[in-house]
Design a protein around this motif. Structure first.
Motif, PDB file in Angstrom:
ATOM      1  N   ASP A 117       0.885  -1.149   0.000  1.00  0.00           N
ATOM      2  CA  ASP A 117       0.000   0.000   0.000  1.00  0.00           C
ATOM      3  C   ASP A 117       0.926   1.202   0.000  1.00  0.00           C
ATOM      4  OD1 ASP A 117      -2.253  -1.613   0.106  1.00  0.00           O
ATOM      5  OD2 ASP A 117      -2.457  -1.453   2.282  1.00  0.00           O
ATOM      6  N   ILE A 118       0.719   2.083  -0.971  1.00  0.00           N
ATOM      7  CA  ILE A 118       1.630   3.194  -1.205  1.00  0.00           C
ATOM      8  C   ILE A 118       0.952   4.509  -0.859  1.00  0.00           C
ATOM      9  CG2 ILE A 118       2.979   4.409  -2.966  1.00  0.00           C
ATOM     10  CD1 ILE A 118       3.111   1.703  -4.493  1.00  0.00           C
ATOM     11  N   GLY A 119       1.719   5.370  -0.224  1.00  0.00           N
ATOM     12  CA  GLY A 119       1.255   6.713   0.083  1.00  0.00           C
ATOM     13  C   GLY A 119       2.255   7.729  -0.409  1.00  0.00           C
ATOM     14  N   THR A 120       1.921   8.981  -0.193  1.00  0.00           N
ATOM     15  CA  THR A 120       2.791  10.086  -0.565  1.00  0.00           C
ATOM     16  C   THR A 120       2.507  11.233   0.390  1.00  0.00           C
ATOM     17  OG1 THR A 120       3.622  11.321  -2.484  1.00  0.00           O
ATOM     18  CG2 THR A 120       1.227  11.164  -2.265  1.00  0.00           C
ATOM     19  N   PRO A 121       3.490  12.082   0.673  1.00  0.00           N
ATOM     20  CA  PRO A 121       3.228  13.203   1.585  1.00  0.00           C
ATOM     21  C   PRO A 121       2.065  14.066   1.080  1.00  0.00           C
ATOM     22  CG  PRO A 121       5.575  13.006   1.125  1.00  0.00           C
ATOM     23  CD  PRO A 121       4.868  12.069   0.192  1.00  0.00           C
ATOM     24  N   ASP A 122       1.378  14.685   1.998  1.00  0.00           N
ATOM     25  CA  ASP A 122       0.283  15.612   1.690  1.00  0.00           C
ATOM     26  C   ASP A 122      -0.926  14.950   1.060  1.00  0.00           C
ATOM     27  OD1 ASP A 122       1.883  17.719   2.690  1.00  0.00           O
ATOM     28  OD2 ASP A 122       2.874  17.899   0.737  1.00  0.00           O
ATOM     29  N   SER A 123      -1.073  13.642   1.238  1.00  0.00           N
ATOM     30  CA  SER A 123      -2.273  12.933   0.793  1.00  0.00           C
ATOM     31  C   SER A 123      -2.629  11.949   1.901  1.00  0.00           C
ATOM     32  CB  SER A 123      -2.027  12.182  -0.513  1.00  0.00           C
ATOM     33  OG  SER A 123      -3.184  11.474  -0.907  1.00  0.00           O
ATOM     34  N   PRO A 124      -3.894  11.895   2.295  1.00  0.00           N
ATOM     35  CA  PRO A 124      -4.264  10.946   3.353  1.00  0.00           C
ATOM     36  C   PRO A 124      -4.003   9.510   2.910  1.00  0.00           C
ATOM     37  CG  PRO A 124      -6.224  12.007   2.412  1.00  0.00           C
ATOM     38  CD  PRO A 124      -5.028  12.645   1.778  1.00  0.00           C
ATOM     39  N   ALA A 125      -3.480   8.717   3.826  1.00  0.00           N
ATOM     40  CA  ALA A 125      -3.154   7.326   3.521  1.00  0.00           C
ATOM     41  C   ALA A 125      -4.416   6.501   3.340  1.00  0.00           C
ATOM     42  CB  ALA A 125      -2.303   6.732   4.636  1.00  0.00           C
ATOM     43  N   LEU A 126      -4.360   5.580   2.395  1.00  0.00           N
ATOM     44  CA  LEU A 126      -5.407   4.591   2.167  1.00  0.00           C
ATOM     45  C   LEU A 126      -6.763   5.225   1.868  1.00  0.00           C
ATOM     46  CD1 LEU A 126      -4.439   2.131   5.049  1.00  0.00           C
ATOM     47  CD2 LEU A 126      -3.590   2.167   2.700  1.00  0.00           C
ATOM     48  N   GLU A 127      -6.735   6.316   1.126  1.00  0.00           N
ATOM     49  CA  GLU A 127      -7.975   6.963   0.707  1.00  0.00           C
ATOM     50  C   GLU A 127      -7.948   7.195  -0.789  1.00  0.00           C
ATOM     51  OE1 GLU A 127      -9.395  10.234   2.992  1.00  0.00           O
ATOM     52  OE2 GLU A 127      -8.895   9.264   4.897  1.00  0.00           O
TER      53      GLU A 127
END
Length: 174
Positions: A117-127
């Motif tokens: 599961d990938i995220g990035t700064p300034d974006s809510p995780a898992l949304e």
């Protein structure tokens, strides 16, 4: 393992025959894992050696293009998946709703040690908002070069809600 899986899921009120009717199949737990990454708080994310190497290469290529990719989740045991579903049930969530966003124990790609599961700064995780980020655009254009595929696009046959953050290492495509 099938009988054990059926018994474990029955404790949660999940019928594995219903899962099979949805086209879901069980995944064995990875037998060899390595630490692919540690986040700023020291949490370790484990993957199989080949998936870890592919993740690191992909993460570094994205960084070279000015895009930050971060692991939010990687390997997850069957026991941990059971805990996640049980906790959601304990909070009063309906099983039908849970199984649209969380796999039943034994049925998660995370068990393989190849799913991230990938995220990035300034974006809510898992949304779903992750879909609007430069990170998602970069993944769509480049993840296949590193062997990663989007597991649950809109309208996927598995019946899961759209997960733009969930990618699974399959193989390097030519």
């Amino acid at each position: 393992m099938p009988d054990e899986l059926a018994a474990l899921n029955a404790l949660l009120g999940i019928d594995v025959q219903t899962l099979a009717a949805r086209g879901l199949r069980p995944f064995a737990e990875a037998d060899t894992l390595v630490v692919a990454e540690r986040n700023a708080s020291g949490r370790e994310f484990e993957l199989t050696p080949s998936a870890a190497a592919a993740w690191l290469a992909m993460r570094d290529a994205a960084a070279a293009d000015g895009v930050t990719l971060q692991l939010v989740s990687a390997y997850r045991s069957i026991a941990r998946q059971h805990e996640i579903v049980a906790a959601k049930l304990a909070r009063g969530q309906r099983l039908e709703d849970i199984l649209q966003v969380s796999a039943a124990p034994g049925f998660s790609e995370h068990h393989t040690g190849r799913a991230v599961d990938i995220g990035t700064p300034d974006s809510p995780a898992l949304e779903e908002a992750f879909e609007q980020t430069p990170a998602f655009a970069w993944l769509q254009a480049n993840a296949g070069r590193f062997g990663f595929v989007l597991s649950f696009p809109r309208g996927n046959a598995c019946g899961y809600l759209y997960e733009p953050w969930h990618w699974c290492y399959q193989q390097v495509t030519a």
